[in-house]
Design an enzyme around this catalytic site. Structure first.
Site, PDB file in Angstrom:
ATOM      1  N   GLY A   1      55.070  49.610  79.794  1.00 54.23           N
ATOM      2  CA  GLY A   1      54.666  49.368  80.806  1.00 54.23           C
ATOM      3  C   GLY A   1      54.378  49.823  81.771  1.00 54.23           C
ATOM      4  N   CYS A   2      53.108  49.281  82.408  1.00 53.56           N
ATOM      5  CA  CYS A   2      53.327  51.138  83.664  1.00 53.56           C
ATOM      6  C   CYS A   2      53.584  50.700  84.683  1.00 53.56           C
ATOM      7  CB  CYS A   2      51.604  49.563  84.418  1.00 53.56           C
ATOM      8  SG  CYS A   2      51.507  49.009  85.069  1.00 53.56           S
ATOM      9  N   PHE A   3      54.446  49.794  84.943  1.00 54.05           N
ATOM     10  CA  PHE A   3      55.173  49.736  86.199  1.00 54.05           C
ATOM     11  C   PHE A   3      56.346  49.874  85.614  1.00 54.05           C
ATOM     12  CE2 PHE A   3      53.643  45.914  88.997  1.00 54.05           C
ATOM     13  CZ  PHE A   3      52.977  46.706  90.164  1.00 54.05           C
TER      14      PHE A   3
END
Lengths: 325, 325, 325, 325
Positions: free
Chosen positions: D134-136
């Site tokens: 995921g990005c975060f």
């Protein structure tokens, strides 16, 4: 590898040149000259380059480079070239407006070719010295030149264009102060923008009977990159016919494409592309032209010119991923 | 206290009306009608109003209010008024474009006056039904009407205007999606925007020989509020003379002022003001006109009309602090 | 009418004071002192005021005004008051941080009261000299003081807050240059922001056993106005109980309201409001506090203090319409 | 050339994959599957690609491609793979969160490796199925993993991160509506963001005694691309020692660099880079980590994983020019 030198390395156009040259497969940065930053890391100024280069700004000039890019403020290229001379084979690409107009094109034995590839490709390929076009001038010429080629500019042309804040450069100024510019809109130099000269010159090159006005309103947008330009003029030709003329004109253009759909600025931001759209309302032909002011409107076009001069593939190092968002 | 009802309470213009009426010293909100939000707190939708009102949306209509504001989508005001009738003394101010043009101004026994106070103040003061002008139409008329008054619109008029995203309303749409709109620019409906009708009608009201084109390019800016409009046309009158005409025309205007300096949009955002600037380049007269699309261009003007109808001081409840930044 | 003087009239907080005073029903601007702009129209600098005031900046000071607002850079209020003295009945409201901390509160015979109305209303009503709180300090104190009042700050407090670019003032700077700030994010002074002093002082005033850390991360947002602050700390009390404490603490607050819903910054921009939201996750209490840095965080609060000192209704001249979009 | 298929081609991450693959020297797009857009030009949806590809979306799947990218909404990858099977040698890189956690990693005979190259490079090189982070989660893990490697996460970790609006995808939503998001700020899912799972899993992989809380506040910024994350925790080690650990950890990382200077988000926007900065205040270690959510946080990392799987040079096709402004 082509050895490239950059003069005036701390500004936006120099930053873009450095970004492009660092990724260019056939060229490399020999030196970046900046008196104010000499000795500092390039990535201290162009901070996105951290991790990509350890090179430093220098106050020494290698007069023997293959290509020299001048990224100086308007008026300063002439004075720089008066003080410094370069090897006979050094190509010079000047990003200022010092040599763009015919009366300025010959200087100290150098002849500067106006470096708009869509107009002057053959001449550029044989040039040693290039006057790189202005950003607004690029967008607007690409909107109008196909008409000029067919003598179709027979009426006044009404141009409205918006530029991002990088167009005003790195110098701090009230109209680039965030609390002022954020969510704001304004114009400047109505009808008198300095790029009108080079626009008119190129149009006349193709349509020497052009004698109408180009009424150009330049605006400051609250974004950072890009130029969105519209131009309209009276034109009795059929829209399909006009589209054909434009597509023919740009048939071999490496970066300019005619779109059948309406455009929005971010289609080209952070690329070297120009997109053109044509629309007809009654007898008014509306042309939209969008570019990124720093790439196609400045440093990307400079690299394009370099590619042409050195006989490289036109789009080498310039197939950039759009940020798009 | 004037009892005000609002129909279509969840949209942007209704929100602005509610904000203004909550602070208006001579009016109060009797009801806010919204079928989709009936029973919910107004501050659940217009969330800045938390702490300012405990009022709720209702699905019941008080047909006896002093003034009724219609904040419905274009086309829906007519159908609403077909289904609902109001007390004989209820004033109705419609913010849609349903009744703005002469052929639409008489409906079910009601006569709608075009509510541009700078043009029709006396008529508005005696009106019971008001067609509140469009946002672009307001900005552009205020740019042109002083010329029309003196029969000075003798050539085509070239208008370029940019509006904020609130102009497109609360409905979610691709061109109002943040990743698209942020740092973007585009136009829509080139030369055919629906406000051209009311603009032409008002110009003809003052200059009935007007027979030239208004070439209007509407643009989407990447900001939320405000309209920045420029218009230029051929005009041989002296700039000083023109300035005098404008200043005379707006001498008694409560909100419209002629500026001697160049304008930028945020001078008027979140106010009910219109600022006008005049510039001459050769024989071209350039007029700039800036407003906030939601206040002067919609709800503020509606309150202004209410003030006039009820004989109140014009600027009552409308002396708003600019956000400015 | 209360006669008000403003010192340092060209900055953002002075501009906001002028906007507020021009609309204040019980006060008027006696003079706006600015040496650099003396003789110029106020509306030449605060350009949204065109059409609202013809007043000019002056280099002369009326030492007899009823209330004096000091809008000088930090450190300059002291030196100004060393050089200039005012009538014995002149109230002084200083917007800098020169007199906010107890050791600085007594100066040249003047005693400065810390002007946070939610904390010190009674003292302010009887004060002659006010140290107006800092912007971050206002948002963060309003998030924490109800806990302090009940000795509930027993653990470290983790604060993260974002401010708009107006927080950095009118001086041009690289981090307020539009091409840098637009679509950017960054922090500054991690854990060491100068407002920690006044925050700690106010907390200790209510909870003198407070001895934990306030870990404060201040951030630069790419917007112009507003502060969005979150704070969390360990707290075993029930959420409903905490909400009651906050609602009780702010029961008589003119501008601070507890919201049952999650907040977003634009609910308060261009208003004098503070909205507070409370959320519990396991044993962590999360408090959100939002204000406009220039109104509630500076000039609006200064007017609020003026209202209190002069026995006026607290919200006089401060019931501002939110821009909201 | 590696033949690549993309499932779910109309979203933001698919768009970025297409942009990257079009320029990738060792891969080419075999098909882009989108049921809703089948038959339409890819450049009709990803409009910056006009002039770069004439390829169309298809509703037919080539089950024999070398690599398949799944760009489906969370939960939909599983159901897609239940319905479709691919050749035994097809590599699959899934961008959803369906297979990131150990309990989900084995599915229908496929074993998904968590594709964070800085953590699992060797395993990725030998993998056939990748769960792309995921990005975060990417930004936060890169901030914390070097500490975990040395068992230095002994206290709670306080994370605050801001993401751009592209993080919320192409679906229209109120919090991505421009008039709402512009110049706004808000948080969501405080302390409960779904990426905490994969972050905790990777930390435990390196420091299996980790048993403290990660207190993560995710925020919505008013920009389009990028994640700016800060994390702090108690740490008694010397700053220089910590810097060494981080530089050692990222010594061979193709895209992650430790910066000695404070960071701002736009240093990495539109690149595949992660920049890390370390700062110490008393016993608090503050780590800043910035990435572009769509490239390093999604599609760029997916290509990076593809490069590793196919034994290509890691940065192939990923040396992107920053937009920077």
């Amino acid at each position: 590898m082509i050895q490239a030198g950059i003069i005036g390395g701390a500004g936006y156009t120099a930053g873009e040149l450095i970004r492009l040259l660092l990724r260019h497969p056939a060229a490399e940065i020999n030196f970046v000259y900046s008196t104010s930053n000499a000795g500092n890391l390039i990535s201290d100024v162009h901070q996105d380059l951290l991790g990509e280069t350890e090179q430093k700004f220098t106050s020494e000039i290698n007069t023997d480079v293959d290509v020299l890019f001048l990224c100086l403020g308007h008026g300063n290229s002439k004075s720089f070239l008066e003080k410094h001379s370069f090897s006979a084979q050094t190509k010079i690409i000047d990003l200022s407006n010092d040599f763009r107009l015919s009366p300025d094109a010959d200087f100290n034995g150098m002849h500067f070719v106006y470096g708009l590839p869509e107009l002057n490709k053959a001449e550029i390929e044989n040039a040693q010295y290039i006057a790189n076009p202005g950003c607004f001038a690029t967008a607007i010429q690409l909107a109008l030149l196909p008409l000029a080629q067919h003598d179709l500019l027979q009426h006044d042309v009404h141009v409205n264009a918006v530029t991002g804040a990088t167009g005003a450069g790195t110098s701090l100024s009230p109209t680039s102060h965030f609390p002022w510019r954020d969510n704001n809109f304004s114009y400047y130099k109505p009808f008198t923008h300095q790029h009108l000269g080079e626009i008119g010159q190129s149009i006349t090159q193709l349509q020497n009977n052009f004698d109408r006005d180009i009424l150009f309103m330049p605006n400051r947008g609250n974004f950072s990159r890009g130029i969105f330009a519209t131009a309209y003029t009276e034109c009795t030709e059929d829209l399909e016919k006009i589209k054909e003329l434009y597509k023919a004109f740009y048939k071999n253009a490496a970066f300019t494409t005619v779109s059948d759909k309406e455009l929005h600025l971010k289609q080209v931001v952070n690329t070297n592309k120009c997109l053109i759209h044509l629309h007809k309302h009654k007898n008014k032909l509306l042309i939209t032209s969008i570019i990124d002011n720093l790439t196609k409107g400045a440093s990307g076009q400079a690299i394009h010119n370099m590619n042409l001069i050195f006989g490289l593939e036109e789009s080498l190092g310039l197939q950039l991923k759009a940020a798009y968002f």
